[in-house]
Design an enzyme around this catalytic site. Structure first.
Site, PDB file in Angstrom:
ATOM      1  N   HIS B   8      23.115   8.673  46.097  1.00 26.93           N
ATOM      2  CA  HIS B   8      23.009   9.482  47.320  1.00 26.93           C
ATOM      3  C   HIS B   8      24.407   9.881  47.790  1.00 26.93           C
ATOM      4  CE1 HIS B   8      18.778   8.412  47.715  1.00 26.93           C
ATOM      5  NE2 HIS B   8      19.075   7.126  47.656  1.00 26.93           N
ATOM      6  N   TYR B 193      12.789  -0.139  52.631  1.00 31.95           N
ATOM      7  CA  TYR B 193      12.884   0.484  51.300  1.00 31.95           C
ATOM      8  C   TYR B 193      12.002  -0.256  50.285  1.00 31.95           C
ATOM      9  CZ  TYR B 193      17.019   3.384  52.534  1.00 31.95           C
ATOM     10  OH  TYR B 193      17.889   4.302  53.071  1.00 31.95           O
ATOM     11  N   GLU B 283      22.521   3.178  42.563  1.00 38.86           N
ATOM     12  CA  GLU B 283      22.600   3.567  43.982  1.00 38.86           C
ATOM     13  C   GLU B 283      23.969   3.189  44.541  1.00 38.86           C
ATOM     14  OE1 GLU B 283      19.331   2.242  46.444  1.00 38.86           O
ATOM     15  OE2 GLU B 283      19.779   3.722  47.983  1.00 38.86           O
TER      16      GLU B 283
END
Lengths: 340, 340
Positions: B8, B193, B283
């Site tokens: 991200h 999450y 991530e």
């Protein structure tokens, strides 16, 4: 001896559910007469246990089950406090009957009469009654009485403190256990239960509840939800949040059961989590019954997976007996008094 | 080559967040002027990437990242559809800038302009724009736009079908990824999450979505939430629900990434889940940054854990490259066109 710390009375005689149905019917139509708890005979209780939990306990070589009312049946989402109070009492009284009939094999763990955001004094009193009057050794605590909408306060909020004070005073632990899911997004057994375990664990990592209650103890069932599989994530998050390492911060007070239904999961649990924090359990006649076609054995025969690890004898005794006796001191006292 | 399928843009230049703040301020006070997306210079974008994701990618020996807007910043809980549309567009345009500046190292994955229970046509159109006009290769799909209250329909509901039809038509997968948690019960990174991952997986087990969309593909991040650790539970539940075995029923269409931040978790993932269903990801610069004091290496350097397994070369290539190229065929086509 082998103690299963997580069993629910999922096989109650039909009249008990009939009482619940009558309760709910009267909530919908107050003109109906107030129902009374079912008059279940000793024989009916005996039969419901001997052909189910006790049969499996014997077949699988276990000795004792910490037994509580059916989790999905607690239905804390029903907001009427009187209904919840009477229902919890009826469920717990039935557990007491089982314990009375089979004292060698069952010890009581109670359901609390929670409601979404409702006052906790009924829960405090029912806990007191079950422990002091009926000899129960612990309780189940629902972190989401709404049943999947999570409208209540986190477990670290002062809302819960009256209950914690009573737990500490009585020296009994709580298993964190939600009830049925009212939210279509969450399958109760495949999502809601595990999410609640994961959520509760992270709330305890975020907060400092055990700073306020150093002797408070929680058992997080279903192998701790997602926590052991993501242990690195939790260690890293504790660090990121400026919390002490998990071993100091939560793992003196938090224990995981072994309701993980395959070998690889049980292996990971024992690899990652300190042996002192693992409590044997199967939740047999619970979420996942039937036989795994790959192994030919029942999914929830968790003793097989643990046997497969070949733990040192001292560790094996911890998981199967000693940890549970330590976390549930009232159980230990009862067993010791009976010379066990 | 090594492709990280889950990154991200958590390091956007400050002006981008300034635009978002102005959007939210105008929602609170409609008399304010309508803000326009930030005018970020190429140098600012370059710097934000070179000193962060690209630096780590190089240090750790990776080649490419599937890059999407910051997950917690999607804020689908904000109900105004125009705001969501403009915000998603601005976020995706910024991703496009990164891809344009570093085409060797980044491919685009888009944010959708979802709102809680809002119409999906804006999401369908933004997906089309990003894929057809900007060359993106996938999208992130939020199963809970409410941000922790789970008021939307399960992923198997027909509500979502217009989006699935477009995904199938464009032949792009979605990563299931929630945004920030508005519910105090759920820590975003430590509960929300993972719960979303677990919940989505179970919804797919319960339903028969891939009966309707045989080529639809989902990546469930964070190692599949709790699913691999509880694989026996899911196999048993599929059986109990009368569903086909998981391999047939969901695992032709569902893939797990490797965002699991310790060795034991990565080991379990590879032990339980078919190698064809595992996609490398870290991530990085996401949930858990910093160094594990036990290993001396960063938590999210997941390549180290996979290297430790010593997979056969063929399997290693699947996890690091081939599976992702198969699941994201538009990425594969772009790479092939570039002779990679």
């Amino acid at each position: 001896m082998i103690i299963d710390c997580h069993g629910h009375y999922t096989t109650t005689p039909g009249a008990h559910q009939g009482f619940r149905d009558a309760q709910l019917a009267r909530l919908a139509d107050p003109s109906l007469p107030e129902p009374v708890p079912a008059d279940v005979s000793d024989d009916a209780v005996r039969e419901s246990i001997e052909n189910n939990q006790l049969k499996l306990l014997r077949e699988r070589g276990g000795d004792m089950v910490l037994f509580s009312p059916k989790a999905s049946g607690m239905e804390h989402n029903v907001r009427d406090t009187a209904t919840s109070r009477v229902w919890a009492r009826a469920c717990n009284d039935l557990i007491h009957r089982v314990v009375h009939l089979f004292p060698q094999h069952f010890a009581g763990v109670c359901q609390l009469p929670q409601t979404p955001d409702g006052p906790l004094h009924d829960s405090v009193e029912e806990l007191r009654r079950c422990v002091e009057d009926l000899g129960f050794v612990g309780c189940n605590l629902n972190p989401d009485p709404s049943g999947g909408y999570w409208t209540s306060k986190p477990l670290t909020d002062k809302y819960w403190y009256p209950l914690y004070e009573k737990m500490v005073e009585l020296d009994v632990p709580a298993m964190i256990h939600v009830s049925a899911s009212c939210n279509l997004n969450f399958h109760a057994l495949g999502a809601h239960y595990l999410n609640a375990d994961t959520t509760a664990f992270m709330q305890l990592v975020q907060g400092d509840l055990f700073g306020d209650f150093p002797t408070l103890r929680f058992v997080i069932p279903h192998g701790g939800g997602a926590a052991p599989y993501h242990w690195g994530r939790y260690r890293g998050l504790a660090d990121r949040l400026g919390r002490p390492p998990l071993g100091e911060h939560v793992m003196k007070n938090v224990f995981f059961d072994t309701c993980v239904y395959h070998q690889a999961g049980i292996d990971l649990l024992h690899r990652v989590i300190d042996i002192d924090n693992i409590l044997f359990a199967s939740e047999m006649l619970g979420a996942v019954h039937g036989v795994d076609p790959e192994t030919g054995f029942p999914w929830d025969d968790t003793k097989r997976y643990i046997d497969e690890i070949s733990l040192p004898e001292e560790d094996r005794r911890k998981v199967f007996e000693l940890n549970t006796r330590r976390v549930y001191p009232r159980l230990d006292a009862q067993l010791a008094a009976a010379g066990r």
